[in-house]
Design a protein around this motif. Structure first.
Motif, PDB file in Angstrom:
ATOM      1  N   MET A 185     -15.625 -23.188  29.958  1.00  0.00           N
ATOM      2  CA  MET A 185     -16.927 -23.824  30.184  1.00  0.00           C
ATOM      3  C   MET A 185     -18.051 -22.926  29.671  1.00  0.00           C
ATOM      4  O   MET A 185     -19.008 -23.409  29.043  1.00  0.00           O
ATOM      5  N   ASP A 186     -17.935 -21.637  29.925  1.00  0.00           N
ATOM      6  CA  ASP A 186     -18.941 -20.693  29.405  1.00  0.00           C
ATOM      7  C   ASP A 186     -18.994 -20.750  27.883  1.00  0.00           C
ATOM      8  O   ASP A 186     -20.069 -20.684  27.280  1.00  0.00           O
ATOM      9  N   ARG A 187     -17.821 -20.889  27.267  1.00  0.00           N
ATOM     10  CA  ARG A 187     -17.774 -20.948  25.799  1.00  0.00           C
ATOM     11  C   ARG A 187     -18.407 -22.243  25.291  1.00  0.00           C
ATOM     12  O   ARG A 187     -19.033 -22.260  24.222  1.00  0.00           O
ATOM     13  N   CYS A 188     -18.269 -23.320  26.042  1.00  0.00           N
ATOM     14  CA  CYS A 188     -18.917 -24.583  25.677  1.00  0.00           C
ATOM     15  C   CYS A 188     -20.438 -24.437  25.702  1.00  0.00           C
ATOM     16  O   CYS A 188     -21.139 -24.903  24.788  1.00  0.00           O
ATOM     17  N   PHE A 189     -20.939 -23.785  26.750  1.00  0.00           N
ATOM     18  CA  PHE A 189     -22.387 -23.571  26.843  1.00  0.00           C
ATOM     19  C   PHE A 189     -22.881 -22.716  25.671  1.00  0.00           C
ATOM     20  O   PHE A 189     -23.936 -22.990  25.085  1.00  0.00           O
ATOM     21  N   GLU A 190     -22.102 -21.711  25.324  1.00  0.00           N
ATOM     22  CA  GLU A 190     -22.486 -20.839  24.210  1.00  0.00           C
ATOM     23  C   GLU A 190     -22.495 -21.613  22.894  1.00  0.00           C
ATOM     24  O   GLU A 190     -23.410 -21.468  22.068  1.00  0.00           O
ATOM     25  N   ALA A 191     -21.493 -22.464  22.693  1.00  0.00           N
ATOM     26  CA  ALA A 191     -21.420 -23.258  21.463  1.00  0.00           C
ATOM     27  C   ALA A 191     -22.619 -24.211  21.362  1.00  0.00           C
ATOM     28  O   ALA A 191     -23.179 -24.403  20.278  1.00  0.00           O
ATOM     29  N   SER A 192     -23.025 -24.795  22.479  1.00  0.00           N
ATOM     30  CA  SER A 192     -24.194 -25.686  22.483  1.00  0.00           C
ATOM     31  C   SER A 192     -25.453 -24.931  22.077  1.00  0.00           C
ATOM     32  O   SER A 192     -26.276 -25.434  21.302  1.00  0.00           O
ATOM     33  N   ARG A 193     -25.591 -23.712  22.598  1.00  0.00           N
ATOM     34  CA  ARG A 193     -26.763 -22.903  22.236  1.00  0.00           C
ATOM     35  C   ARG A 193     -26.753 -22.560  20.749  1.00  0.00           C
ATOM     36  O   ARG A 193     -27.799 -22.531  20.095  1.00  0.00           O
ATOM     37  N   GLN A 194     -25.571 -22.303  20.210  1.00  0.00           N
ATOM     38  CA  GLN A 194     -25.469 -21.987  18.782  1.00  0.00           C
ATOM     39  C   GLN A 194     -25.897 -23.180  17.926  1.00  0.00           C
ATOM     40  O   GLN A 194     -26.605 -23.009  16.930  1.00  0.00           O
ATOM     41  N   ILE A 195     -25.473 -24.380  18.305  1.00  0.00           N
ATOM     42  CA  ILE A 195     -25.866 -25.579  17.564  1.00  0.00           C
ATOM     43  C   ILE A 195     -27.380 -25.765  17.652  1.00  0.00           C
ATOM     44  O   ILE A 195     -28.034 -26.092  16.651  1.00  0.00           O
ATOM     45  N   ASP A 196     -27.949 -25.546  18.824  1.00  0.00           N
ATOM     46  CA  ASP A 196     -29.400 -25.679  19.003  1.00  0.00           C
ATOM     47  C   ASP A 196     -30.163 -24.655  18.172  1.00  0.00           C
ATOM     48  O   ASP A 196     -31.299 -24.915  17.760  1.00  0.00           O
ATOM     49  N   ARG A 197     -29.541 -23.504  17.913  1.00  0.00           N
ATOM     50  CA  ARG A 197     -30.204 -22.460  17.115  1.00  0.00           C
ATOM     51  C   ARG A 197     -29.979 -22.671  15.618  1.00  0.00           C
ATOM     52  O   ARG A 197     -30.287 -21.793  14.817  1.00  0.00           O
ATOM     53  N   LYS A 198     -29.459 -23.840  15.252  1.00  0.00           N
ATOM     54  CA  LYS A 198     -29.278 -24.231  13.847  1.00  0.00           C
ATOM     55  C   LYS A 198     -28.223 -23.418  13.117  1.00  0.00           C
ATOM     56  O   LYS A 198     -28.256 -23.271  11.910  1.00  0.00           O
ATOM     57  N   ILE A 199     -27.249 -22.867  13.875  1.00  0.00           N
ATOM     58  CA  ILE A 199     -26.124 -22.198  13.228  1.00  0.00           C
ATOM     59  C   ILE A 199     -25.262 -23.250  12.527  1.00  0.00           C
ATOM     60  O   ILE A 199     -25.171 -24.396  12.969  1.00  0.00           O
ATOM     61  N   SER A 200     -24.648 -22.884  11.422  1.00  0.00           N
ATOM     62  CA  SER A 200     -23.826 -23.809  10.640  1.00  0.00           C
ATOM     63  C   SER A 200     -22.824 -24.538  11.544  1.00  0.00           C
ATOM     64  O   SER A 200     -22.059 -23.909  12.280  1.00  0.00           O
ATOM     65  N   VAL A 201     -22.837 -25.872  11.484  1.00  0.00           N
ATOM     66  CA  VAL A 201     -21.955 -26.666  12.336  1.00  0.00           C
ATOM     67  C   VAL A 201     -20.473 -26.398  12.048  1.00  0.00           C
ATOM     68  O   VAL A 201     -19.700 -26.154  12.979  1.00  0.00           O
ATOM     69  N   PRO A 202     -20.012 -26.414  10.782  1.00  0.00           N
ATOM     70  CA  PRO A 202     -18.592 -26.129  10.526  1.00  0.00           C
ATOM     71  C   PRO A 202     -18.166 -24.756  11.034  1.00  0.00           C
ATOM     72  O   PRO A 202     -17.091 -24.607  11.623  1.00  0.00           O
ATOM     73  N   ALA A 203     -19.013 -23.743  10.804  1.00  0.00           N
ATOM     74  CA  ALA A 203     -18.675 -22.391  11.254  1.00  0.00           C
ATOM     75  C   ALA A 203     -18.620 -22.318  12.773  1.00  0.00           C
ATOM     76  O   ALA A 203     -17.725 -21.674  13.346  1.00  0.00           O
ATOM     77  N   CYS A 204     -19.557 -22.995  13.423  1.00  0.00           N
ATOM     78  CA  CYS A 204     -19.603 -22.991  14.886  1.00  0.00           C
ATOM     79  C   CYS A 204     -18.365 -23.659  15.477  1.00  0.00           C
ATOM     80  O   CYS A 204     -17.728 -23.113  16.385  1.00  0.00           O
ATOM     81  N   LEU A 205     -17.987 -24.825  14.955  1.00  0.00           N
ATOM     82  CA  LEU A 205     -16.829 -25.541  15.482  1.00  0.00           C
ATOM     83  C   LEU A 205     -15.526 -24.819  15.169  1.00  0.00           C
ATOM     84  O   LEU A 205     -14.589 -24.828  15.982  1.00  0.00           O
ATOM     85  N   ASP A 206     -15.456 -24.186  14.007  1.00  0.00           N
ATOM     86  CA  ASP A 206     -14.251 -23.435  13.643  1.00  0.00           C
ATOM     87  C   ASP A 206     -14.023 -22.289  14.632  1.00  0.00           C
ATOM     88  O   ASP A 206     -12.904 -22.088  15.116  1.00  0.00           O
ATOM     89  N   GLN A 207     -15.084 -21.549  14.953  1.00  0.00           N
ATOM     90  CA  GLN A 207     -14.968 -20.451  15.909  1.00  0.00           C
ATOM     91  C   GLN A 207     -14.703 -20.976  17.315  1.00  0.00           C
ATOM     92  O   GLN A 207     -13.960 -20.371  18.097  1.00  0.00           O
ATOM     93  N   PHE A 208     -15.288 -22.124  17.634  1.00  0.00           N
ATOM     94  CA  PHE A 208     -15.092 -22.762  18.939  1.00  0.00           C
ATOM     95  C   PHE A 208     -13.619 -23.105  19.147  1.00  0.00           C
ATOM     96  O   PHE A 208     -13.049 -22.843  20.212  1.00  0.00           O
ATOM     97  N   CYS A 209     -12.986 -23.677  18.120  1.00  0.00           N
ATOM     98  CA  CYS A 209     -11.557 -23.999  18.196  1.00  0.00           C
ATOM     99  C   CYS A 209     -10.714 -22.747  18.437  1.00  0.00           C
ATOM    100  O   CYS A 209      -9.823 -22.724  19.299  1.00  0.00           O
ATOM    101  N   HIS A 210     -10.993 -21.734  17.666  1.00  0.00           N
ATOM    102  CA  HIS A 210     -10.243 -20.470  17.786  1.00  0.00           C
ATOM    103  C   HIS A 210     -10.402 -19.869  19.174  1.00  0.00           C
ATOM    104  O   HIS A 210      -9.424 -19.452  19.810  1.00  0.00           O
ATOM    105  N   ASP A 211     -11.624 -19.834  19.669  1.00  0.00           N
ATOM    106  CA  ASP A 211     -11.884 -19.201  20.963  1.00  0.00           C
ATOM    107  C   ASP A 211     -11.254 -19.991  22.111  1.00  0.00           C
ATOM    108  O   ASP A 211     -10.760 -19.392  23.087  1.00  0.00           O
ATOM    109  N   LEU A 212     -11.266 -21.315  22.021  1.00  0.00           N
ATOM    110  CA  LEU A 212     -10.644 -22.110  23.088  1.00  0.00           C
ATOM    111  C   LEU A 212      -9.147 -21.821  23.174  1.00  0.00           C
ATOM    112  O   LEU A 212      -8.593 -21.697  24.279  1.00  0.00           O
ATOM    113  N   GLU A 213      -8.481 -21.707  22.030  1.00  0.00           N
ATOM    114  CA  GLU A 213      -7.057 -21.384  22.069  1.00  0.00           C
ATOM    115  C   GLU A 213      -6.829 -20.031  22.738  1.00  0.00           C
ATOM    116  O   GLU A 213      -5.955 -19.888  23.601  1.00  0.00           O
ATOM    117  N   MET A 214      -7.634 -19.046  22.364  1.00  0.00           N
ATOM    118  CA  MET A 214      -7.472 -17.711  22.936  1.00  0.00           C
ATOM    119  C   MET A 214      -7.743 -17.703  24.440  1.00  0.00           C
ATOM    120  O   MET A 214      -7.019 -17.073  25.224  1.00  0.00           O
TER     121      MET A 214
END
Length: 294
Positions: free
Chosen positions: A254-283
């Protein structure tokens, strides 16, 4: 009072509803753009100053009274656009009224903000959104809305009419099926980042190609994931024997979800953000693999 309530039936109201009123102008972020370009305000290079919003507002009203401009995404103006609009704000045409709409007023340059009367709006209630969406649907489609889709669109809207309309359009196009795949995948015993990426790509393919649509779709994926982990945590808490490993992993996710939302709001690249999100959820969820079924 009632004198400020639109009747929705007279010729002027009908023109406003169907975007054909000659003295009402609406501009906003063009599809596929991240900034509100200067051409919106002063026209193309070939017709600079002879077309665009600023030119339209310099003319007299065609139906008498006022000429009104609604500028959506005003916080997305670049420096050239802001300077062009500033001239009109300083010397508006006769009967000109400008309404600037911004999600983040701090992003609007000070010289423009100082010439505006700022009005802060709160989120609309679910009841208000229900009435507005129903009314819009009656005018534009003259049919009944699916009550379940309408309820889900309102839930996602965060009090915003535009977000509710976007969510409803996506749900009607079958997006809910793709999001259900996200929930199903997260419910597996072992979650692999490659599988997550594949399902996320299916959801993203349903969104438009412009940046804003991509960001909204990414936020929807993250929100769906957050809801799953919150529900799983609630289920764990209701069990007679608490699985601490699962609970801790769900909290971290859940903390990682909140962090990913903040990254999207800060205009970080969507593909890069989701790619890292997938990796981190598995870990983050790997510890649950060993405790599953124990």
């Amino acid at each position: 009072g009632d004198e400020l309530t639109a009747c929705g039936e007279c010729p002027s109201c009908r023109q406003v509803i169907f975007h054909s009123h000659p003295d009402l102008f609406r501009v906003g972020l063009p599809e596929g753009k991240s900034e509100l370009p200067i051409e919106v305000f002063v026209g193309s290079a070939e017709k600079r100053g002879r077309e665009g919003l600023c030119h339209d507002l310099s003319l007299s009203a065609m139906q008498g009274g006022y000429r009104i401009a609604v500028i959506d995404d005003a916080d997305k103006m670049n420096a050239s656009s802001a300077n062009a609009l500033l001239k009109t704000l300083e010397e508006p045409g006769p009967g000109a009224i400008l309404i600037l709409i911004a999600t983040d007023s701090d992003q609007v340059i000070t010289t423009i903000r100082s010439r505006c009367q700022q009005v802060n709006f709160t989120r609309l209630s679910d009841e208000d959104l229900h009435q507005i969406l129903t009314r819009i649907n009656m005018v534009e489609h003259e049919g009944e809305l699916d009550s379940k889709l309408l309820e889900e669109a309102i839930r996602r809207a965060d009090g915003s009419v535009s977000k509710a309309r976007t969510a409803l359009e996506r749900l009607q196009s079958g997006e809910s099926h793709e999001l259900h795949k996200v929930t199903q995948l997260l419910g597996r015993q072992k979650i692999m980042s490659a599988d997550l990426a594949m399902v996320f790509d299916e959801v993203m393919s349903q969104a438009g190609s412009d940046t804003n649509s991509q960001r909204e779709a990414a936020l929807l994926i993250i929100e769906t994931s957050l809801q799953y982990f919150h529900q799983s945590l609630t289920t764990e808490a209701g069990m007679s024997q608490l699985d601490q490993v699962h609970s801790d992993c769900y909290l971290d996710a859940m903390d990682r979800c909140f962090e990913a939302s903040r990254q999207i709001d800060r205009k970080i690249s969507v593909p890069a953000c989701l790619d890292q999100f997938c990796h981190d959820l598995e870990m983050l969820l790997r510890p649950t693999w060993n405790s599953a079924g124990q």
